[in-house]
Design a protein around this motif. Structure first.
Motif, short mmCIF file in Angstrom:
data_model
loop_
_atom_site.label_atom_id
_atom_site.label_comp_id
_atom_site.label_asym_id
_atom_site.label_seq_id
_atom_site.Cartn_x
_atom_site.Cartn_y
_atom_site.Cartn_z
N GLU A 266 0.37 -14.12 -0.32
CA GLU A 266 0.20 -13.22 0.28
C GLU A 266 1.32 -12.04 0.07
O GLU A 266 2.50 -12.47 -0.09
CB GLU A 266 0.27 -13.49 1.85
N ALA A 267 1.07 -10.80 0.07
CA ALA A 267 2.02 -9.65 -0.41
C ALA A 267 1.88 -8.49 0.37
O ALA A 267 1.03 -8.39 1.19
CB ALA A 267 1.31 -9.35 -2.04
N ASP A 268 2.78 -7.87 0.32
CA ASP A 268 3.20 -6.69 1.00
C ASP A 268 2.35 -5.58 -0.05
O ASP A 268 2.28 -5.61 -0.89
CB ASP A 268 4.85 -6.10 0.98
N GLU B 233 -0.85 -11.45 -4.52
CA GLU B 233 -0.16 -11.35 -5.67
C GLU B 233 -0.35 -12.64 -6.34
O GLU B 233 -0.20 -13.73 -5.70
CB GLU B 233 1.28 -11.23 -5.39
N PHE B 234 -0.64 -12.54 -7.73
CA PHE B 234 -0.64 -13.67 -8.65
C PHE B 234 0.69 -13.67 -9.33
O PHE B 234 1.00 -12.89 -9.96
CB PHE B 234 -1.74 -13.66 -9.64
N VAL C 143 8.62 -13.30 -0.35
CA VAL C 143 9.66 -13.02 0.71
C VAL C 143 9.55 -11.69 1.26
O VAL C 143 10.02 -11.44 2.41
CB VAL C 143 10.76 -13.58 0.30
N GLU C 144 9.08 -10.55 0.63
CA GLU C 144 9.18 -9.23 1.26
C GLU C 144 8.36 -9.23 2.37
O GLU C 144 8.33 -8.48 3.13
CB GLU C 144 8.63 -8.41 0.07
N ARG C 145 7.43 -10.03 2.50
CA ARG C 145 6.18 -10.18 3.60
C ARG C 145 6.44 -11.40 4.47
O ARG C 145 6.15 -11.48 5.32
CB ARG C 145 5.25 -9.96 2.92
N ALA C 146 6.83 -12.57 3.76
CA ALA C 146 6.88 -13.94 4.53
C ALA C 146 7.64 -13.75 5.80
O ALA C 146 8.75 -13.26 5.94
CB ALA C 146 7.52 -15.07 3.43
N VAL D 233 12.17 -4.14 2.45
CA VAL D 233 10.78 -3.82 2.41
C VAL D 233 10.23 -3.74 4.13
O VAL D 233 9.50 -2.82 4.37
CB VAL D 233 10.02 -4.73 1.74
N LYS D 234 10.50 -4.80 4.82
CA LYS D 234 10.07 -4.93 6.06
C LYS D 234 10.46 -3.79 6.99
O LYS D 234 9.82 -3.06 7.89
CB LYS D 234 10.58 -6.36 6.95
N PHE D 235 11.95 -3.35 6.80
CA PHE D 235 12.47 -2.36 7.60
C PHE D 235 11.83 -0.86 7.25
O PHE D 235 11.47 -0.08 7.85
CB PHE D 235 14.04 -2.29 7.18
N ARG D 236 11.55 -0.91 5.95
CA ARG D 236 11.12 0.45 5.37
C ARG D 236 9.57 0.34 5.88
O ARG D 236 9.32 1.62 6.19
CB ARG D 236 11.02 0.62 3.80
#
Ligand SMILES: [Zn+2]
Length: 612
Positions: free
Chosen positions: A196-198, A209-210, A233-236, A345-348
């Motif tokens: 799963e991706a951002d 994402e692959f 991990v940008e999204r996890a 990434v989560k913050f932005r």
């Protein structure tokens, strides 16, 4: 192909500026050459690999029902202004003007062009759905191009765009592409994982994402050891489990953050999970009932988590790390626990900011009314947005900077003392050992290389650009879009990252520039003649053969054959010829054996079927 007439400028030495195996080996094998930083020519051997990746992708796209097109690389600014991304893309987009001062860019992606193509042509729901794809050179002005084809300014990409009437249609199209992608990477001989991706700047509701697993991968991926949960991990996210938090064993400090950000730049790998003995009143159960007064304590020169741990006997998990950032020119602050890392990434994404960067040291007094190393969320100026990670809300009697040099505050209760926290949300980066958000199992972190990315775009582009169709009731509806990319040149590099050894590249057979290399050794007309004969026979059988007919020593021929990674090597020397035999070696296993000259061709065909 005969090497005496080929252009394959191999290098013995590792080029100084090449940091990762794929970059080093593709340069050494004479597959690519750099024109300038991040801009490459694909030489004959390298381009054969690129073409093989393209062909596999093309076949699977065609099989999925997608239609191949070719769109312009040069795009007008107008369509990007319509979609709202002319600003959003920022300096990553290469922009220029023509002689009439009209603005253009070199396409970093083609959602806008697709929307433009269909908006004047698609009239009714009967015209939908369909899927258009292209294989084309893309340009992105990477801030720091490096790692060869892995992060280049100019690269070849396959991009596909699905156009549907509604979300149901999009879901089907998305699944169809997902399945095609699984087949593509399997056929390329790559071990990939889907995560799963951002969705980042693309917008939209879903994204995968692959990833090719490789040590040099730039992305960190979180995998559950129990279930099939996998995410960038940008999204996890981790399950919220406050009471038994343990710091990860391998959690390096995030070097991308400014060292001056308060209490950052410190690894807490071995820190105690909870406060030291004697401080047992720091239990979560009491978290919201504390009456302890906030207090200012003298902490000379304590600008990192470690300094504080030593000085005032508090565990990192009881500290509020205050991260000062500038988001689109506005000062903002993120709060995470001292044993957590902020996920930018989560913050932005939470802020909805286009550009986010750590504040410079000289901005601390000017924009935050504070001092670098001692910033804290209590009594910050009114205009500063404060966002806290959700693990902050369980803290009590926490420690944080006092916005005064050499002082910290203790007994801080976030709810009582930091009035301006606008949200408690997911801001931290997951760590190895965190509980899985689905099943509670333990998360593992591995590195990966993104080779494909698929997005459910929805109606963002079609709405902004007026790409609509008339539904069954004659009502105009925005077309529902999906977007699907594969980095063709990156796939080639990722294959090398996953498949190499200390002697060179070990191409998976489907991507190998040639399947077979023949090495005639020694000065003998008989050997040369036998090699030539086998070469012709294999070619006539439709195999891809390289004949090393160069006037080179055996050592050079062996080294080059291993460096360029041809799956099957056939050596012909005077001695083996006396027995009417050829020597065969399989590059991947190093296994070698003799085959009869008379049945060589059929034996080799059979071997190729067995090689992966
Ligand atoms: Zn799980």
């Amino acid at each position: 192909m005969k090497l005496s007439k080929y252009y394959m400028p191999t290098l013995r030495e590792v080029p100084a500026d090449a940091e990762i195996p794929s970059h080093q080996l593709m340069l050494r094998a004479g597959m690519i050459r750099s024109l300038s930083a991040g801009i490459y020519s694909y030489l004959p051997l390298g381009y054969r690999v690129i073409r093989k990746v393209e062909q596999i992708v093309r076949e699977e796209m065609d099989r999925s029902g997608a239609l191949e097109v070719l769109m312009p690389a040069m795009q007008v600014a107008d369509i990007w202004k319509e979609s709202g991304r002319w600003e959003e893309f920022g300096p990553l987009m290469v922009r220029f003007k023509d002689r009439n001062e009209r603005e253009y860019c070199l396409g970093p992606t083609h959602e806008e062009v697709i929307a433009d193509i269909v908006r004047d042509e698609v009239r009714s729901y009967k015209d939908l759905p369909f899927n258009l794809y292209q294989i084309q050179t893309k340009v992105r002005d990477e801030i720091r191009p490096r790692f060869g084809l892995m992060r280049a300014k100019e690269f070849i990409m396959k991009d596909a765009y699905t156009l549907d009437c509604d979300e149901d249609g999009l879901d089907k199209a998305y699944q169809n592409m997902y399945d095609a992608y699984v087949r593509v990477f399997e056929r390329c001989g790559l071990d990939t994982r889907v995560v799963e991706a951002d969705s980042g700047a693309m917008g939209g509701s879903g994204s995968h994402e692959f990833m090719v697993l490789a040590d040099s991968g730039e992305d960190d991926l979180a995998f559950c050891s129990e279930c099939d949960y996998a995410a960038n991990v940008e999204r996890a996210e981790a399950a919220l489990e406050i009471s038994s938090v343990s710091p990860a064993a391998d959690n390096p400090a995030d070097s991308s953050l400014a060292a001056n950000v308060s209490a950052e730049a410190s690894t807490v790998a071995d820190g105690p999970a909870e406060v030291s003995a004697g401080n047992s009143d720091y239990s979560p159960a009491e978290a919201t009932t504390s009456e302890a007064e906030i207090e200012k304590v003298h902490t000379p020169d304590a600008t990192t988590i470690e300094d504080l741990v030593d000085m005032i006997e508090v565990s990192p998990g009881k500290m509020i790390k205050t991260m000062a950032y500038i988001a689109d020119d506005q000062p903002v602050v993120a709060l995470v626990r001292g044993d957590d890392q902020l996920n930018e990434v989560k913050f932005r994404n939470y802020l909805g900011a286009i550009e986010l960067r750590p504040a410079h040291p000289d901005e601390f007094s000017e924009k935050f009314g504070s001092v670098a190393g001692f910033i804290g969320p209590v009594d910050l100026p009114e205009n500063i947005r404060i966002v806290a990670d959700r693990r902050i809300q369980e803290l009590d009697k926490a420690v944080t900077g006092a916005n005064e040099k050499d002082y910290h505050l203790v007994n801080v209760n976030p709810h009582r003392d930091i009035a301006k926290i606008e949200a408690f949300t997911e801001l931290r980066t997951v760590q190895a050992g965190d509980p899985c958000p689905r099943c509670g199992g333990s998360l593992e972190i591995k590195s990966g290389i993104e080779v494909g990315h698929i997005f459910k775009l929805g109606t963002k582009y079609s709405s902004n650009m007026g790409a609509t169709y008339l539904d069954e009731n004659g009502k105009a509806q925005p077309i529902v879009m999906g977007s699907y990319g594969i980095g063709i040149t990156r796939v080639a590099a990722a294959a090398v990252e996953q498949h190499h050894d200390d002697r060179g590249i070990v191409w998976p057979l489907p991507l190998a520039p040639f399947q077979i290399i023949i090495l005639p050794l020694g000065n003998s007309d008989e050997v040369d003649w036998a090699a030539e004969e086998l070469y012709k026979e294999l070619q006539e059988a439709g195999l891809e053969v390289l004949l090393d007919d160069r006037d080179e020593r055996a050592g050079v021929k062996f080294n080059d054959a291993e460096l360029i990674g041809i799956p099957l090597r056939i050596t012909i020397g005077s001695r083996s010829l006396e027995n009417d035999e050829f020597e065969v070696q399989i590059r991947r296993t190093g296994k070698d054996f003799n085959i009869d000259r008379s049945s060589a061709c059929s034996k080799i065909e059979k071997l190729l079927e067995e090689i992966e």
